[in-house]
Design an enzyme around this catalytic site. Structure first.
Site, PDB file in Angstrom:
ATOM      1  N   GLY A  33      40.672 -28.630 -81.915  1.00 52.42           N
ATOM      2  CA  GLY A  33      40.974 -27.736 -82.992  1.00 52.42           C
ATOM      3  C   GLY A  33      40.573 -26.357 -82.640  1.00 52.42           C
ATOM      4  N   VAL A  34      41.367 -25.411 -82.697  1.00 52.69           N
ATOM      5  CA  VAL A  34      40.846 -24.116 -82.668  1.00 52.69           C
ATOM      6  C   VAL A  34      40.842 -23.242 -83.894  1.00 52.69           C
ATOM      7  CG1 VAL A  34      41.548 -23.755 -80.182  1.00 52.69           C
ATOM      8  CG2 VAL A  34      43.211 -23.440 -82.022  1.00 52.69           C
ATOM      9  N   GLY A  46      50.732 -26.845 -81.830  1.00 49.76           N
ATOM     10  CA  GLY A  46      50.445 -28.054 -82.569  1.00 49.76           C
ATOM     11  C   GLY A  46      49.758 -27.776 -83.881  1.00 49.76           C
ATOM     12  N   CYS A  47      49.082 -28.711 -84.546  1.00 52.07           N
ATOM     13  CA  CYS A  47      48.647 -28.640 -85.825  1.00 52.07           C
ATOM     14  C   CYS A  47      47.884 -29.853 -86.134  1.00 52.07           C
ATOM     15  CB  CYS A  47      49.524 -28.462 -86.943  1.00 52.07           C
ATOM     16  SG  CYS A  47      48.868 -27.846 -88.718  1.00 52.07           S
ATOM     17  N   HIS A  50      49.896 -18.588 -87.206  1.00 52.01           N
ATOM     18  CA  HIS A  50      49.830 -20.102 -87.578  1.00 52.01           C
ATOM     19  C   HIS A  50      49.234 -20.214 -88.916  1.00 52.01           C
ATOM     20  CE1 HIS A  50      49.889 -24.560 -86.609  1.00 52.01           C
ATOM     21  NE2 HIS A  50      48.868 -24.443 -87.495  1.00 52.01           N
ATOM     22  N   GLU A  51      47.997 -19.645 -88.856  1.00 54.42           N
ATOM     23  CA  GLU A  51      46.954 -20.016 -89.857  1.00 54.42           C
ATOM     24  C   GLU A  51      47.597 -19.015 -91.155  1.00 54.42           C
ATOM     25  OE1 GLU A  51      44.815 -22.133 -89.945  1.00 54.42           O
ATOM     26  OE2 GLU A  51      45.301 -22.431 -87.740  1.00 54.42           O
TER      27      GLU A  51
HETATM   28 ZN    ZN Z   1      48.135 -25.660 -88.491  1.00 53.43          ZN
END
Ligand code: ZN
Length: 181
Positions: free
Chosen positions: A46-47, A108-109, A151-152
């Site tokens: 996770g980032v 990715g997510c 993305h966020e």
């Molecule tokens: Zn995500």
């Protein structure tokens, strides 16, 4: 333990609500921030995480210190337990600048296990937000951080990367296989 909701959960499709800035120091919001960080750090890969991913439809995302470490030294493998940077909190973030230059980047997510694809992202972005104390700030970024900001922010608008990705494939990460064995 705080769990991360997966792609079929309708909370991921909501347009998340602004946090009234005066509420930022309240125990309710501070607990949400702690829960988000805890959920993020339980994930080896996770980032960053957005509040809807723990079921809270508010405009908040947290970027792991690990993302800043990776950004500084993209050649090295991440060392998850020894991050040099603190997590950075973005409340009511707005993207104020997106570069015209864009690239298809692998993505990715945590809420779309275990799909990966390529998404067209601006190379540079600038975000204006409030920090966890309620202080406004502006942060520019390029590379991985710029991609994370986009993305966020998408998460806060009910958008998942798979809505706009190409070459989507299912990849079970090697690290996960190892931890299971
Ligand atoms: Zn995500």
């Amino acid at each position: 333990m705080v769990s991360i909701v997966q792609r079929d959960n309708p909370v991921l499709r909501e347009h998340a609500a602004d946090v009234p800035p005066a509420d930022i120091p309240t125990p309710r919001i501070q607990k949400i921030l702690r829960d988000m960080k805890a959920a993020l750090h339980e994930q080896d890969d996770g980032v960053a995480i957005a509040a809807p991913q723990i079921g809270v439809p508010l405009r908040i995302f947290v970027v792991s210190g690990r993302a800043f470490d990776l950004e500084e030294d993209e050649e090295e493998e991440p060392t998850p337990r020894e991050t040099k940077h603190h997590d950075l909190v973005f409340i009511n973030p707005t993207i104020t600048r997106l570069s015209k230059k864009r690239r298809w980047l692998p993505e990715g997510c945590l809420s779309v296990r275990w799909l990966y694809g390529k998404v067209l992202r601006s190379e540079k972005t600038t975000v204006h937000a409030y920090d966890e104390t309620g202080k406004p700030f502006t942060r520019g970024a390029s590379g991985l951080l710029a991609q994370i900001f986009q993305h966020e922010t998408d998460h806060l608008n009910g958008v998942l990367f798979t809505d706009k990705a190409r070459d989507v494939e299912h990849l079970e990460p090697e690290r996960l296989k190892k931890s299971k064995s």
